[in-house]
Design a protein around this motif. Sequence first.
Motif, PDB file in Angstrom:
ATOM      1  N   ILE A   1      -8.891  -3.540   7.266  1.00 23.46           N
ATOM      2  CA  ILE A   1      -8.746  -4.220   6.244  1.00 23.46           C
ATOM      3  C   ILE A   1      -8.043  -5.551   6.716  1.00 23.46           C
ATOM      4  O   ILE A   1      -8.473  -6.676   6.238  1.00 23.46           O
TER       5      ILE A   1
ATOM      6  N   LYS B   1      -5.852   7.534   3.163  1.00 22.60           N
ATOM      7  CA  LYS B   1      -6.989   6.709   3.424  1.00 22.60           C
ATOM      8  C   LYS B   1      -6.616   5.426   3.928  1.00 22.60           C
ATOM      9  O   LYS B   1      -7.349   5.019   5.038  1.00 22.60           O
ATOM     10  N   VAL B   2      -5.463   4.718   3.392  1.00 23.15           N
ATOM     11  CA  VAL B   2      -5.543   3.333   3.618  1.00 23.15           C
ATOM     12  C   VAL B   2      -4.728   3.337   5.039  1.00 23.15           C
ATOM     13  O   VAL B   2      -5.316   2.385   5.861  1.00 23.15           O
TER      14      VAL B   2
ATOM     15  N   LEU C   1     -13.998   0.746  -1.017  1.00 22.75           N
ATOM     16  CA  LEU C   1     -13.365  -0.175  -0.205  1.00 22.75           C
ATOM     17  C   LEU C   1     -14.033  -1.356  -0.114  1.00 22.75           C
ATOM     18  O   LEU C   1     -13.645  -2.750  -0.283  1.00 22.75           O
TER      19      LEU C   1
ATOM     20  N   ARG D   1       4.681  -1.425   3.297  1.00 27.26           N
ATOM     21  CA  ARG D   1       4.415   0.194   3.233  1.00 27.26           C
ATOM     22  C   ARG D   1       5.422   0.564   1.968  1.00 27.26           C
ATOM     23  O   ARG D   1       6.754   0.280   2.131  1.00 27.26           O
TER      24      ARG D   1
ATOM     25  N   SER E   1      -2.760  -1.521  -3.148  1.00 29.64           N
ATOM     26  CA  SER E   1      -3.706  -0.432  -2.643  1.00 29.64           C
ATOM     27  C   SER E   1      -3.018   0.944  -3.078  1.00 29.64           C
ATOM     28  O   SER E   1      -1.840   1.303  -2.318  1.00 29.64           O
TER      29      SER E   1
ATOM     30  N   GLU F   1      -7.678   2.911   7.543  1.00 26.63           N
ATOM     31  CA  GLU F   1      -8.638   1.650   7.226  1.00 26.63           C
ATOM     32  C   GLU F   1      -7.611   0.432   7.479  1.00 26.63           C
ATOM     33  O   GLU F   1      -8.157  -0.465   7.297  1.00 26.63           O
ATOM     34  N   LEU F   2      -6.420   0.694   7.803  1.00 22.60           N
ATOM     35  CA  LEU F   2      -5.327  -0.645   7.859  1.00 22.60           C
ATOM     36  C   LEU F   2      -5.902  -1.739   8.684  1.00 22.60           C
ATOM     37  O   LEU F   2      -5.856  -2.903   8.368  1.00 22.60           O
TER      38      LEU F   2
ATOM     39  N   SER G   1      -7.296   3.881  -3.736  1.00 19.58           N
ATOM     40  CA  SER G   1      -7.432   4.797  -2.767  1.00 19.58           C
ATOM     41  C   SER G   1      -6.534   5.975  -3.225  1.00 19.58           C
ATOM     42  O   SER G   1      -6.022   6.931  -2.370  1.00 19.58           O
TER      43      SER G   1
ATOM     44  N   ILE H   1      -7.352  -2.331  -4.298  1.00 22.34           N
ATOM     45  CA  ILE H   1      -8.030  -1.508  -3.437  1.00 22.34           C
ATOM     46  C   ILE H   1      -7.791  -0.247  -3.737  1.00 22.34           C
ATOM     47  O   ILE H   1      -6.729   0.313  -3.584  1.00 22.34           O
TER      48      ILE H   1
ATOM     49  N   TYR I   1       0.777  -1.234   0.025  1.00 21.96           N
ATOM     50  CA  TYR I   1      -0.095  -0.019  -0.109  1.00 21.96           C
ATOM     51  C   TYR I   1       0.753   1.129   0.095  1.00 21.96           C
ATOM     52  O   TYR I   1       1.874   1.298   0.725  1.00 21.96           O
TER      53      TYR I   1
END
Length: 268
Positions: free
Chosen positions: A24, A16-17, A105, A39, A63, A20-21, A90, A88, A8
């Motif tokens: 997810i 955003k991610v 998502l 990362r 993502s 929401e990690l 983002s 995904i 991601y």
Amino acid sequence: MKNALFVYNPISGGRKVPNELDYILSTFQKKGILVQPYRLIDANNEYLVSALKSGIYDFVIASGGDGTINFVANILLDNDIKMPIGVIPSGTCNDFAKCLGINSLHESLNIILQGRTLMCDVGHINNSHYFLSTFAGGNFVDVSFSTNSELKKNFGPFAYYLKGLSEVANIKSFDLKVTADEHIIEGKFILFLIVNGKQAAGFPNLLNDADFTDGYMDIILVKKCSNINLASIFFKVLSKESVNDKNVIILKAKKCELTSRSPIALNR
């Protein structure tokens, strides 16, 4: 239990991610899938390539924006790693994800958890780089890099066109010869787009009959024209109309060669 590598971009789409990690990871864990986050912080992909080649992971999830999805896809294709890639979105535009019909998502997670896959076309540039959605050249193609991040956060894809319109006075045409299958076209242009799917630059239905599984790419050539005519093209795009216009040439091809004596800014 299956294993997946979750690659991601932490700064895509207003971060955003990262927010929401946990959601997810827990969603996958509940379904018996152990997800390892990776990362993406720079272009050094040595560790990522090693991880994807290790045989540990059943699939990879990417993502971020279109650039992040392209980056991961290029690693898989360059290294002949045959592995499904989940998407995904983002980023700001998320053209490729939207061509796939993914808009949130929740939709992304459902598709990945159901194991739904498809084969899609991939563009190959100079036998060295791949692209999933769009390859562009000419004016406006660097807008995504020069647009203020706060503007993108507040206005989304429309921010690119606000920035693009501010650069109309600096437009320079370039000579271009296009050999696309049996078509040969030469002239002065201000922009070209090679598009895989109906959407590009955040705008849906740019090409109503485009198909990302038909083995063809759609080519859009914008001729050198007056600022008034260019504004008309912008208006059609912003109004979600087809890009059909007297100053726009649209082709379909499996193979395309572009040559020019002029330096051209490129983006994929």
